[in-house]
Write an enzyme that holds these catalytic residues in place. Structure first.
Site, PDB file in Angstrom:
ATOM      1  N   LYS A   1     -32.092  32.009  55.986  1.00  0.00           N
ATOM      2  CA  LYS A   1     -32.664  31.103  56.991  1.00  0.00           C
ATOM      3  C   LYS A   1     -32.514  31.674  58.403  1.00  0.00           C
ATOM      4  CE  LYS A   1     -33.098  28.047  53.681  1.00  0.00           C
ATOM      5  NZ  LYS A   1     -34.294  27.675  53.009  1.00  0.00           N
TER       6      LYS A   1
ATOM      7  N   SER B   1     -35.494  21.432  51.863  1.00  0.00           N
ATOM      8  CA  SER B   1     -34.551  21.988  50.895  1.00  0.00           C
ATOM      9  C   SER B   1     -34.265  20.996  49.770  1.00  0.00           C
ATOM     10  CB  SER B   1     -33.227  22.329  51.583  1.00  0.00           C
ATOM     11  OG  SER B   1     -33.441  23.294  52.566  1.00  0.00           O
TER      12      SER B   1
ATOM     13  N   ARG C   1     -25.570  26.471  43.074  1.00  0.00           N
ATOM     14  CA  ARG C   1     -26.725  27.376  43.212  1.00  0.00           C
ATOM     15  C   ARG C   1     -26.631  28.568  42.275  1.00  0.00           C
ATOM     16  NH1 ARG C   1     -30.709  26.336  47.568  1.00  0.00           N
ATOM     17  NH2 ARG C   1     -29.920  24.449  48.517  1.00  0.00           N
TER      18      ARG C   1
ATOM     19  N   ARG D   1     -25.419  23.977  54.095  1.00  0.00           N
ATOM     20  CA  ARG D   1     -25.644  24.323  55.484  1.00  0.00           C
ATOM     21  C   ARG D   1     -25.056  23.252  56.383  1.00  0.00           C
ATOM     22  NH1 ARG D   1     -30.393  23.450  56.436  1.00  0.00           N
ATOM     23  NH2 ARG D   1     -31.208  23.273  54.329  1.00  0.00           N
TER      24      ARG D   1
ATOM     25  N   CYS E   1     -36.124  19.899  47.267  1.00  0.00           N
ATOM     26  CA  CYS E   1     -37.189  18.971  46.870  1.00  0.00           C
ATOM     27  C   CYS E   1     -38.040  19.586  45.763  1.00  0.00           C
ATOM     28  CB  CYS E   1     -38.085  18.615  48.044  1.00  0.00           C
ATOM     29  SG  CYS E   1     -37.352  17.434  49.173  1.00  0.00           S
TER      30      CYS E   1
ATOM     31  N   ASP F   1     -39.127  30.257  48.616  1.00  0.00           N
ATOM     32  CA  ASP F   1     -38.458  29.584  49.734  1.00  0.00           C
ATOM     33  C   ASP F   1     -39.039  29.924  51.104  1.00  0.00           C
ATOM     34  OD1 ASP F   1     -36.405  27.837  50.664  1.00  0.00           O
ATOM     35  OD2 ASP F   1     -35.196  29.553  51.263  1.00  0.00           O
TER      36      ASP F   1
ATOM     37  N   HIS G   1     -41.059  27.890  56.023  1.00  0.00           N
ATOM     38  CA  HIS G   1     -40.194  27.489  54.904  1.00  0.00           C
ATOM     39  C   HIS G   1     -41.094  27.086  53.727  1.00  0.00           C
ATOM     40  CE1 HIS G   1     -36.687  24.653  53.570  1.00  0.00           C
ATOM     41  NE2 HIS G   1     -36.571  25.838  53.014  1.00  0.00           N
TER      42      HIS G   1
ATOM     43  N   TYR H   1     -21.092  29.941  53.109  1.00  0.00           N
ATOM     44  CA  TYR H   1     -22.193  29.352  52.345  1.00  0.00           C
ATOM     45  C   TYR H   1     -23.521  30.066  52.605  1.00  0.00           C
ATOM     46  CZ  TYR H   1     -25.870  26.389  50.733  1.00  0.00           C
ATOM     47  OH  TYR H   1     -26.999  25.961  50.111  1.00  0.00           O
TER      48      TYR H   1
END
Ligand code: SAT
Ligand code: MN
Length: 600
Positions: A223, A264, A386, A86, A266, A293, A243, A214
């Protein structure tokens, strides 16, 4: 090539198999005349069409088919090397006045943004195929479920959206003849970071994203809509878009659900798919995933409890470090029908990333397409590589994951990645204190966003990059939600990442985190002891079950240590955010800060 139309011959009746929605039709007509695509494909979400898209992607070089014996239905995508995360500096909240966006968001005046992006979108799809993706966030029948329509010229986006959301005719059915849909326009353009803009217009229910392919920039259901746009809808309509993962915990013949917010990369996906150690499994413990998420939360007016759904239908998870020991459920989830992005490719058509196996492969093709060997000095996979996989692949999918009634939330957990200062676990004194704890969350930055990694940044509720409106109104909304609840979830803070002075982690993390969850759930039920500390309620060492792991009570004590000097510094570091909010700071935040100072 799947069934397609051209702008000139497109019959909306035929394309939409029935009555076309006038609002949708006129919006699409505007978009086509602006972007000028050559072909138009309506995404139906049907498996046969998804296969056609993937096949086309292989012909176009968007996808590399993987070894279909080992990984049926799996493909590799390599992004442009400048387009791997991002880009928050290119992300804008657009409204007539800056106050709407508040002090933490990039703001652009709506008129200016539309003007600038119209210029970029003009003819951007000339000679290209565009995909119309009608999608639902949330299960059919849930009061929070919302419709989005994404128009994109990226095949990767079209194929990924079918995994991440509920795409196709059900979305059009829910929409009916209503005007109530989020207008999502996306073009990858020439992928030039200088011409990259991710613009949100919450007041117009519109998102325009240009110049990036992306996930977080281009899968506009993620998001952009499920957090930034939905957040603003929730503010007006009395619910919340957060989130957060949602996970179900089967314990002592009961089932409880917790929601947890971490920035993000973690370990949210790992926590959402946690497998308890054997000793817990034998006692009947099981963790199941509702979402990994994003959570949409509302208060059920019948019992005054907070309930949650996962608006998404798939996972877009981080790969490095994921393996059969750290997250077997994720490994099973991505064993078929998965799109891998920016991993290494092995000679047998399998994929690899750092941490997948103990021994690296002797050679591979790296994420940029170059030959790679373990000693070449470069990473084989991108640190933010990812997997995109349907949630129905998850062996630990919660039975209520697609239930329109959602699940009741017993605890909310905030967490960050902090190598020092912040203890393993504590409980906030009450909701208002819990909101303060969430609002002052700090975490070391990761590869999920471009920029320096490893510096502590304030990330309120792990939402800093995802707020669709002003942070002050966001915090006030959190405080106000309490009034709707008869009984509210208990709020906790965790830090799995604290290190000792030799730089070693003090807590093993992963499946062992169930031991912390056990204390948390027992606290929610009034069954666990705690002592009052500066920060909140903390377990005594004997309140955490350490049997069967190598953590010594002294390590746990170190992981839980609260150093008031270090915390004074922490408080000062948090001032940055308070200063930014200055006159807009909700008074509850000021009171909580004063109370903390007096405890210190
Ligand atoms: O990169 S995404 O925003 O799609 C995922 C994340 O950062 O949490
Ligand atoms: Mn995320």
């Amino acid at each position: 090539m799947p069934e397609h139309f051209t702008p000139a011959n497109m019959s909306f009746e035929a394309a939409f198999r029935g009555e076309p929605n006038q609002h949708l039709q006129s919006w699409l007509a505007d978009v086509f005349s602006l972007c000028d695509p050559e072909r138009i494909i309506l995404c139906t979400g049907e498996p046969a069409q998804q296969q056609e898209l993937l096949d086309c992607g292989v012909l176009d070089g968007v996808f590399i088919p993987l070894n279909q014996q080992k990984l049926p239905g799996c493909y590799l995508h390599r992004s442009h090397p400048n387009d791997v995360a991002r880009t928050e500096q290119c992300t804008y909240i657009c409204a007539p006045h800056k106050d709407f966006a508040g002090p933490t968001n990039n703001w652009m005046a709506s008129r200016q943004a539309y003007g600038l992006l119209r210029g970029l979108f003009a003819h951007s799809m000339r000679g290209r195929t565009c995909y119309i993706i009608p999608f639902l966030l949330g299960p059919v029948g849930c009061p929070l479920t919302r419709v989005g329509i994404e128009v994109t010229d990226s095949l990767y986006v079209a194929a990924s959206m079918s995994i991440m959301t509920r795409v196709g005719l059900p979305a059009l059915e829910v929409l009916g003849d209503s005007d109530d849909f989020t207008r999502c326009l996306h073009s990858i353009g020439d992928c030039d970071p200088q011409r990259r803009y991710i613009c949100h217009f919450p007041l117009d229910n519109t998102i325009w994203s240009f110049g990036s392919g992306y996930g977080g920039n281009a899968l506009l259901g993620k998001k952009c809509m499920a957090l930034r746009m939905a957040g603003y809808m929730g503010l007006q309509q009395g619910w919340m878009a957060e989130h957060m993962l949602i996970t179900g915990v089967q314990h002592n013949e009961q089932k409880s659900y917790v929601a947890a917010a971490f920035p993000s990369a973690c370990g949210k996906t790992n926590f959402a798919m946690l497998i308890p150690p054997e000793s817990y499994k034998r006692r009947g413990w099981r963790v199941t995933t509702v979402g990994d998420d994003i959570a949409w939360l509302w208060v059920d007016h019948r019992d005054g409890r907070l309930r949650g759904i996962n608006p998404e239908a798939g996972y877009f998870g981080v790969l490095p470090g994921t393996n059969w020991q750290t997250n077997p459920n994720a490994m099973s989830t991505m064993a078929h029908d998965t799109i891998f992005t920016n991993t290494a490719l092995l000679p047998d058509g399998d994929v690899w990333w750092e941490g997948k196996t103990l021994e690296p492969p002797p050679h591979a093709i790296d994420w940029t397409g170059q030959p790679w060997t373990p000693d070449c000095g470069r990473k084989a996979a991108h640190p933010n590589s990812r997997f995109t996989a349907p949630m129905k692949n998850n062996p630990a999918l919660d039975e209520a994951a697609m239930d329109p009634a959602g699940v009741p939330i017993s605890a909310i957990i905030f967490g960050g990645r902090r190598s020092s200062t912040i203890p393993l676990v504590y409980q906030a004194f009450n909701w208002i204190h819990g909101v303060y704890v969430g609002a002052t969350l700090g975490s070391e930055t990761t590869a999920a966003s471009t920029g320096k990694t490893g510096v502590v940044r304030r990330d309120p509720m792990a939402m800093l990059p995802f707020m669709g409106y002003s942070i002050s109104d966001y915090l006030i909304h959190w405080f106000r939600m309490r009034r709707k609840m008869a009984d509210c979830p208990r709020i906790f803070h965790v830090n799995w990442f604290r290190k000792n002075n030799r730089g070693e982690y003090l807590w093993p993390g992963y499946g062992e985190n169930i031991r912390i969850l056990e204390w948390i759930l027992n606290r929610c039920q009034g069954k666990a002891s705690a002592v009052e500390s500066l920060l909140g309620w903390m377990p005594r060492i004997q309140d955490i079950n350490l049997s069967g792991i190598e953590v010594k009570p002294a390590d746990l004590a170190e992981a839980q240590r609260v150093d008031s000097e270090a915390f004074k510094a922490e408080l000062l570091a948090g001032e940055e955010l308070f200063l930014k909010m200055a006159g807009e700071l909700p008074k509850e935040m000021i009171f909580q800060r004063e109370l903390l100072i007096s405890r210190l």
